[in-house]
Design a protein around this motif. Structure first.
Motif, PDB file in Angstrom:
ATOM      1  N   MET A   1      -9.863 -15.501 -40.146  1.00 34.64           N
ATOM      2  CA  MET A   1     -10.719 -15.033 -41.213  1.00 34.64           C
ATOM      3  C   MET A   1     -11.258 -16.249 -41.977  1.00 34.64           C
TER       4      MET A   1
ATOM      5  N   ASP B   1     -10.024 -21.374 -42.325  1.00 32.38           N
ATOM      6  CA  ASP B   1      -9.794 -20.298 -41.366  1.00 32.38           C
ATOM      7  C   ASP B   1      -8.305 -19.975 -41.349  1.00 32.38           C
ATOM      8  N   ARG B   2      -7.955 -18.815 -41.890  1.00 26.47           N
ATOM      9  CA  ARG B   2      -6.552 -18.386 -41.974  1.00 26.47           C
ATOM     10  C   ARG B   2      -5.952 -18.049 -40.614  1.00 26.47           C
ATOM     11  N   ASP B   3      -6.751 -17.995 -39.570  1.00 30.38           N
ATOM     12  CA  ASP B   3      -6.238 -17.681 -38.231  1.00 30.38           C
ATOM     13  C   ASP B   3      -5.603 -18.880 -37.538  1.00 30.38           C
TER      14      ASP B   3
END
Length: 102
Positions: A1, A25-27
């Protein structure tokens, strides 16, 4: 995300300036040397910080700003939660422009 945050201080200058946008990017998990967006709790206050992820050993790490005039944060001194690595930067051009002549 993907999420974005605007830099508000000189802690990572001269490379990054206030007004620049950090895209995170939290992924993804950070790898050593990545610039990261982190929440720092401890010392005298709670704050968000952007800096280089520097592992000290298997259990400890630091978040180090580029500008040496600003302090590093270490898990030895405070609680640090890495939110996400920074995957892209957008540089602000407005800081370089003189005001309009009237």
């Amino acid at each position: 995300m993907l999420e974005y945050y605007e830099l508000r201080d000189e802690s990572n200058s001269p490379r990054y300036k206030p007004g620049d946008i950090a895209i995170i990017d939290r992924d993804f998990d950070p790898i050593p040397g990545d610039m990261v967006f982190a929440f720092v709790a401890g010392r005298d206050e709670h704050q968000y910080s952007i800096g280089k992820y520097v592992p000290c050993d298997e259990a400890q790490f630091e978040i180090s700003p580029i500008n040496p005039a600003y302090p590093s944060f270490s898990t030895r001194d405070c609680v640090i939660q890495i939110v996400a690595p920074i995957v892209e930067w957008h540089m602000s051009e407005k800081r370089e422009r003189p005001p309009r002549k009237k």
